[in-house]
Scaffold this motif. Sequence first.
Motif, PDB file in Angstrom:
ATOM      1  N   PRO A 194      40.822  40.076  42.874  1.00 28.06           N
ATOM      2  CA  PRO A 194      40.247  41.318  42.321  1.00 28.06           C
ATOM      3  C   PRO A 194      38.867  41.109  41.715  1.00 28.06           C
ATOM      4  O   PRO A 194      37.978  41.961  41.858  1.00 28.06           O
ATOM      5  CB  PRO A 194      41.265  41.726  41.250  1.00 28.06           C
ATOM      6  CG  PRO A 194      42.540  41.079  41.663  1.00 28.06           C
ATOM      7  CD  PRO A 194      42.128  39.777  42.276  1.00 28.06           C
ATOM      8  N   THR A 197      36.301  40.835  44.608  1.00 26.25           N
ATOM      9  CA  THR A 197      36.001  42.122  45.248  1.00 26.25           C
ATOM     10  C   THR A 197      35.245  43.039  44.300  1.00 26.25           C
ATOM     11  O   THR A 197      34.376  43.805  44.714  1.00 26.25           O
ATOM     12  CB  THR A 197      37.291  42.805  45.703  1.00 26.25           C
ATOM     13  OG1 THR A 197      38.210  42.883  44.613  1.00 26.25           O
ATOM     14  CG2 THR A 197      37.936  42.028  46.830  1.00 26.25           C
ATOM     15  N   GLN A 198      35.545  42.946  42.995  1.00 29.86           N
ATOM     16  CA  GLN A 198      34.826  43.760  42.028  1.00 29.86           C
ATOM     17  C   GLN A 198      33.373  43.339  41.926  1.00 29.86           C
ATOM     18  O   GLN A 198      32.468  44.172  41.837  1.00 29.86           O
ATOM     19  CB  GLN A 198      35.495  43.660  40.652  1.00 29.86           C
ATOM     20  CG  GLN A 198      36.744  44.516  40.514  1.00 29.86           C
ATOM     21  CD  GLN A 198      37.308  44.484  39.103  1.00 29.86           C
ATOM     22  OE1 GLN A 198      36.680  43.956  38.188  1.00 29.86           O
ATOM     23  NE2 GLN A 198      38.497  45.037  38.939  1.00 29.86           N
ATOM     24  N   ASP A 208      32.516  52.235  42.215  1.00 28.92           N
ATOM     25  CA  ASP A 208      33.682  51.865  43.016  1.00 28.92           C
ATOM     26  C   ASP A 208      34.675  51.016  42.229  1.00 28.92           C
ATOM     27  O   ASP A 208      35.839  50.932  42.582  1.00 28.92           O
ATOM     28  CB  ASP A 208      33.255  51.095  44.271  1.00 28.92           C
ATOM     29  CG  ASP A 208      32.581  52.007  45.285  1.00 28.92           C
ATOM     30  OD1 ASP A 208      32.757  53.236  45.155  1.00 28.92           O
ATOM     31  OD2 ASP A 208      31.895  51.490  46.183  1.00 28.92           O
ATOM     32  N   ASN A 209      34.177  50.369  41.175  1.00 30.21           N
ATOM     33  CA  ASN A 209      35.040  49.459  40.430  1.00 30.21           C
ATOM     34  C   ASN A 209      36.210  50.162  39.759  1.00 30.21           C
ATOM     35  O   ASN A 209      37.249  49.566  39.528  1.00 30.21           O
ATOM     36  CB  ASN A 209      34.233  48.732  39.347  1.00 30.21           C
ATOM     37  CG  ASN A 209      33.557  47.497  39.892  1.00 30.21           C
ATOM     38  OD1 ASN A 209      33.999  46.957  40.882  1.00 30.21           O
ATOM     39  ND2 ASN A 209      32.495  47.079  39.249  1.00 30.21           N
ATOM     40  N   VAL A 210      36.039  51.408  39.386  1.00 35.94           N
ATOM     41  CA  VAL A 210      37.066  52.106  38.634  1.00 35.94           C
ATOM     42  C   VAL A 210      37.867  53.042  39.512  1.00 35.94           C
ATOM     43  O   VAL A 210      38.678  53.808  39.025  1.00 35.94           O
ATOM     44  CB  VAL A 210      36.413  52.896  37.465  1.00 35.94           C
ATOM     45  CG1 VAL A 210      35.798  51.954  36.464  1.00 35.94           C
ATOM     46  CG2 VAL A 210      35.360  53.870  37.988  1.00 35.94           C
ATOM     47  N   ASP A 213      39.834  51.710  45.069  1.00 37.68           N
ATOM     48  CA  ASP A 213      39.602  50.391  45.667  1.00 37.68           C
ATOM     49  C   ASP A 213      40.074  49.276  44.740  1.00 37.68           C
ATOM     50  O   ASP A 213      40.648  48.278  45.180  1.00 37.68           O
ATOM     51  CB  ASP A 213      38.119  50.197  45.982  1.00 37.68           C
ATOM     52  CG  ASP A 213      37.669  51.048  47.160  1.00 37.68           C
ATOM     53  OD1 ASP A 213      38.559  51.586  47.854  1.00 37.68           O
ATOM     54  OD2 ASP A 213      36.458  51.182  47.371  1.00 37.68           O
ATOM     55  N   THR A 214      39.820  49.424  43.433  1.00 45.26           N
ATOM     56  CA  THR A 214      40.222  48.398  42.476  1.00 45.26           C
ATOM     57  C   THR A 214      41.743  48.250  42.430  1.00 45.26           C
ATOM     58  O   THR A 214      42.280  47.138  42.393  1.00 45.26           O
ATOM     59  CB  THR A 214      39.699  48.748  41.075  1.00 45.26           C
ATOM     60  OG1 THR A 214      38.285  48.895  41.129  1.00 45.26           O
ATOM     61  CG2 THR A 214      40.052  47.651  40.077  1.00 45.26           C
ATOM     62  N   ASP A 217      42.878  46.536  45.624  1.00 43.10           N
ATOM     63  CA  ASP A 217      42.565  45.101  45.592  1.00 43.10           C
ATOM     64  C   ASP A 217      43.571  44.347  44.731  1.00 43.10           C
ATOM     65  O   ASP A 217      44.037  43.263  45.093  1.00 43.10           O
ATOM     66  CB  ASP A 217      41.150  44.881  45.057  1.00 43.10           C
ATOM     67  CG  ASP A 217      40.080  45.373  46.014  1.00 43.10           C
ATOM     68  OD1 ASP A 217      40.393  45.520  47.219  1.00 43.10           O
ATOM     69  OD2 ASP A 217      38.952  45.634  45.569  1.00 43.10           O
ATOM     70  N   ALA A 218      43.893  44.931  43.565  1.00 42.86           N
ATOM     71  CA  ALA A 218      44.847  44.280  42.668  1.00 42.86           C
ATOM     72  C   ALA A 218      46.240  44.224  43.301  1.00 42.86           C
ATOM     73  O   ALA A 218      46.949  43.223  43.178  1.00 42.86           O
ATOM     74  CB  ALA A 218      44.904  45.025  41.336  1.00 42.86           C
TER      75      ALA A 218
END
Length: 376
Positions: A194, A197-198, A208-210, A213-214, A217-218
Motif C-alpha cells: 500500500p 502504490t500510494q 487518489d490516495n484517499v 484505489d487505496t 491496494d490495502a
Amino acid sequence: MGRLFGVPVYVAPSWFLVAALITWVFGGQLDRVLPELGAARYLVSLFFAVAFYASVLVHELAHTVAALRFKLPVRRIQLQFFGGVSEIEKEAETPGREFVLAFVGPLLSLVLGGVFYLALQPVEPGTVPGVLLAGLMISNLIVAAFNLLPGLPLDGGRMLRAVVWKLTGKPMSGTIAAAWVGRALAVSVLIGLPLLTQSGALGADAVDNVGMDTVMDALLAAILAAIIWTGAGNSLRMARLREHLPELRARNLTRRAVPVAADTPLSEALRRANAAGARALVVVDGHGTPVSLVREAAIVGVPEHRRPWVAVSGLAQELTDGMRVSAELSGEELLDALRATPATEYLVVEDTGEIYGVLSAADVERAFVKAMARPS
C-alpha cells in the motif's frame, strides 16, 4: 480441462472470479487507451485474462515436466485465483534437483516475457494487438519477479531452501529458513505494497490516495500477505510431517491377531483372542487362508448378551488385494498403501506370505498425530 504430459489439468471455481475481475479492470484501462473500442473492450479484456492464465499454465507445466523428469509423481495442475499450482506428491531427493524444480517456472515466465517483447516490436503502438502483447509481456515479467522472491511458498523460497539444504546438509533447516523469510515477506507485502502504490499515486494525483484505489491496494496486500503467510506455515508443517513419517512402521503398529473359522461365535472368538493376548480377529477358511477381517467397530456394536449367537462372519469385511500390506512398509509408502485402498483394518503379512497381524487405520492415525505433536 484434460491432460498434459499425462497430468490432469483443473480449473478451480475461483478462476472464474479472477477472470471476471481481470476483464473488468483491464477493460477500464482499455477505455482510456483505446476509447474507440466501446463495449468490445471487455471482449478484448476477456481474451487477455485467458491468455494470461495460459501463460500461468505454461509456468506450471515447466515445474511438472521437471518433476516428471526427476521421476516425481504429479497429482494434478490447478489454475486458481492467484495463479496456479503443480501438486508434486514427493520431495526432490537432492538440493540440486529442488533448485532446478523451483527455478524452471520463473525462468519460463521470463522467456515468455521475452517472446512477447519480441512479438511487440513490429506491432504498431496504440492498437489492440500492441496493448495485448504489452500487457502479456509485463504480466509475465511480474509473475517471474514475484515468484523469485526468496520466501516459501514461492519458487524463490524453494530455491533458498535448496541453497540452505546444500550448505547445511539438512532439508529441514532449509525449510525453516525459507519459511521464516516467507513470513517476513508476508509482513513486508502487507505494509509495503500500500505504501508503494500510494507513493506512486502521490506522484500523479494526491487525491487518489484517499479514494477507492487505496482501499483496493490495502485489500490486495492483505490477501497476498495472508496467502504467503499461510503457505509458509503449511510448508513448515509439511516438512515436520516428512521428518516424522519414518516413525510410522507397519510392523510396530500392527495388532496381534488370532485366526477363527467363519461360523465361530463372537464370544468364543473374543475368548481366544484374550487368552492369546491378541487384539484382532482374522477369519480363515478350511485351509487356514485368511478371507476376511472382523471389524472392531462391528464388535463394539454387538451387545455382550448377544455375542454367543452372532457369528464372526457377519461382522467381517472381505479381504481384497489392497487390504494386504507388507510388514516392512513405513512412512510415505505405508500411507500411500492405506490411501490407495481405504479401509478400517488391513491384514499385515511377512514377505513370505505368513500372517503377521492386523493393522488398524485408527492406530495409524493416532501414531501420526502423536508423531506430529513431538517437536522437530
